[in-house]
Design a protein around this motif. Structure first.
Motif, PDB file in Angstrom:
ATOM      1  N   UNK A 159     -23.806 -12.956  62.212  1.00 11.59           N
ATOM      2  CA  UNK A 159     -23.202 -12.038  61.243  1.00 11.59           C
ATOM      3  C   UNK A 159     -24.162 -11.838  60.074  1.00 11.59           C
ATOM      4  N   UNK A 160     -23.790 -10.993  59.161  1.00 10.75           N
ATOM      5  CA  UNK A 160     -24.595 -10.716  57.971  1.00 10.75           C
ATOM      6  C   UNK A 160     -23.961 -11.402  56.767  1.00 10.75           C
ATOM      7  N   UNK A 161     -24.798 -12.016  55.920  1.00 12.57           N
ATOM      8  CA  UNK A 161     -24.310 -12.673  54.717  1.00 12.57           C
ATOM      9  C   UNK A 161     -25.328 -12.436  53.604  1.00 12.57           C
ATOM     10  N   UNK A 162     -24.893 -11.815  52.530  1.00 13.37           N
ATOM     11  CA  UNK A 162     -25.770 -11.482  51.401  1.00 13.37           C
ATOM     12  C   UNK A 162     -26.993 -10.688  51.858  1.00 13.37           C
ATOM     13  N   UNK A 163     -26.747  -9.712  52.737  1.00  9.54           N
ATOM     14  CA  UNK A 163     -27.766  -8.790  53.240  1.00  9.54           C
ATOM     15  C   UNK A 163     -28.822  -9.456  54.110  1.00  9.54           C
ATOM     16  N   UNK A 164     -28.533 -10.651  54.616  1.00 13.91           N
ATOM     17  CA  UNK A 164     -29.453 -11.343  55.514  1.00 13.91           C
ATOM     18  C   UNK A 164     -28.697 -11.814  56.764  1.00 13.91           C
ATOM     19  N   UNK A 165     -29.453 -12.028  57.837  1.00 10.45           N
ATOM     20  CA  UNK A 165     -28.848 -12.517  59.073  1.00 10.45           C
ATOM     21  C   UNK A 165     -28.406 -13.969  58.901  1.00 10.45           C
ATOM     22  N   UNK A 166     -27.266 -14.296  59.503  1.00 13.30           N
ATOM     23  CA  UNK A 166     -26.741 -15.655  59.503  1.00 13.30           C
ATOM     24  C   UNK A 166     -26.081 -15.912  60.845  1.00 13.30           C
ATOM     25  N   UNK A 167     -25.904 -17.175  61.154  1.00 14.07           N
ATOM     26  CA  UNK A 167     -25.276 -17.547  62.418  1.00 14.07           C
ATOM     27  C   UNK A 167     -24.563 -18.875  62.253  1.00 14.07           C
TER      28      UNK A 167
END
Length: 261
Positions: A159-167
C-alpha cells in the motif's frame, strides 16, 4: 528481429538460474522464557537478542522471461538467538543460545491487482543450540538438536503511506513432524557419550510432542529505490516433551531491520 534475438539470448542465459529477489536483515530484543526439566524444575525468565536474515529467491526460466515471474519461490532464513535468564528468586541463572536454519518452498497467488500476495508451502527448520545452568555441577548443560518439517504461509499486502510504498507481511510456521535429540530421564551425558549407552535419544516428534510455532509480523517502508526499513514482531515458541522430560524456549522480539531488493 534483433530485439527478439537479444531477448532470446537473455532468456537462455537465465534459464534454470536462481536469482535473489530480496534480502532482509533484522536485529531484535525482547523477553525469553526457558524451561528444561533435565537441568532444573524451575522456570527461568529474562531477555535476549535475535539476529535474523531472510533471503527470497525466484526461479527464472525462459517462459518467465517471455511471460511473467514463476509463482514458485524459495525462502532461506538464518536465525541466531542468545538469552540470559534467572529464576523467580534470582538465585540461579540460565544461558540459552541457538542457531536455526529454515529453508522453505512456496507457491504464490496474487490478488487485488498485485497488492495482496499469498504464499503457501512448507519448510525445514533445523536447530542447533544449548541451555546452560550456572548452578548445576553434574549436568550443567543441555544440547539442543532438532529438525522440524513445518507447513508455512506468508501474506503480504502492499500500500501507499505518506506518498511512499509500504508493505505489511505476516509469516506463520506450524508444527507437523520432526526428529529431536534428548537424553532420557535420569540418563547422564557421560553414560550417553563416554559409555555409549543409547536410550531412545533420537526421538521422532509430532505436533503433539513438539508444538513448535513461529510467527512474524513486519511493516516495511520504502526509503530508497531498492531499500525499505522495517519494524515488527517475532514470536518463536520452541517446545519439546519427550523421554519424560520437558523443554521450552519462548522468545518475543521487537525487530528492526532493512530490506534490500
Amino acid at each position: 528481429m534483433r530485439k527478439n534475438i537479444a531477448l532470446t539470448v537473455v532468456c537462455l542465459l537465465s534459464f534454470s538460474s536462481v536469482a535473489a529477489q530480496s534480502r532482509m536483515y533484522q536485529v531484535g530484543y525482547g523477553t525469553t522464557g526457558v524451561l528444561d526439566t533435565y537441568l532444573s524444575q524451575e522456570k527461568f525468565k529474562g531477555s535476549g537478542i535475535t539476529f535474523l536474515s531472510t533471503s527470497e529467491y525466484g526461479l527464472a526460466t525462459m517462459a518467465d522471461c517471455l511471460t511473467e515471474v514463476s509463482p514458485w519461490t524459495t525462502l532461506v532464513q538464518n536465525q541466531i538467538n542468545l538469552s540470559l535468564c534467572e529464576d523467580r528468586a534470582g538465585n540461579e541463572s540460565t544461558m540459552e543460545g541457538a542457531y536455526n536454519l529454515m529453508v522453505g518452498r512456496y507457491h504464490a497467488w496474487s490478488f487485488l491487482d498485485g497488492k495482496f500476495r499469498l504464499q503457501a508451502g512448507g519448510l525445514a527448520n533445523a536447530c542447533v543450540g544449548f541451555i546452560y545452568n550456572t548452578r548445576n555441577s553434574n549436568n550443567p548443560a543441555q544440547a539442543r538438536l532438532s529438525l522440524n518439517i513445518m507447513p508455512s504461509a506468508i501474506a503480504t499486502y502492499k500500500f501507499r503511506m505518506f506518498k511512499h510504498d509500504a508493505a505489511i507481511r505476516y509469516q506463520a510456521d506450524l508444527p507437523l513432524v520432526g526428529l529431536a535429540f534428548s537424553p532420557n530421564y535420569g540418563q547422564s551425558y557421560y553414560e550417553l557419550f563416554a559409555r555409549g549407552n543409547y536410550d531412545h535419544n533420537a526421538v521422532p516428534t509430532t505436533f503433539i510432542s513438539s508444538p513448535t510455532i513461529r510467527q512474524q509480523l513486519t511493516l516495511g517502508y520504502r526509503t530508497g529505490r531498492r531499500t525499505m526499513l522495517t519494524i515488527g514482531y517475532l514470536g518463536d515458541y520452541q517446545q519439546l516433551s519427550v523421554n519424560n522430560l520437558k523443554q521450552h524456549v519462548l522468545t518475543h522480539r521487537l525487530m528492526l531491520g532493512v530490506i534490500k531488493n
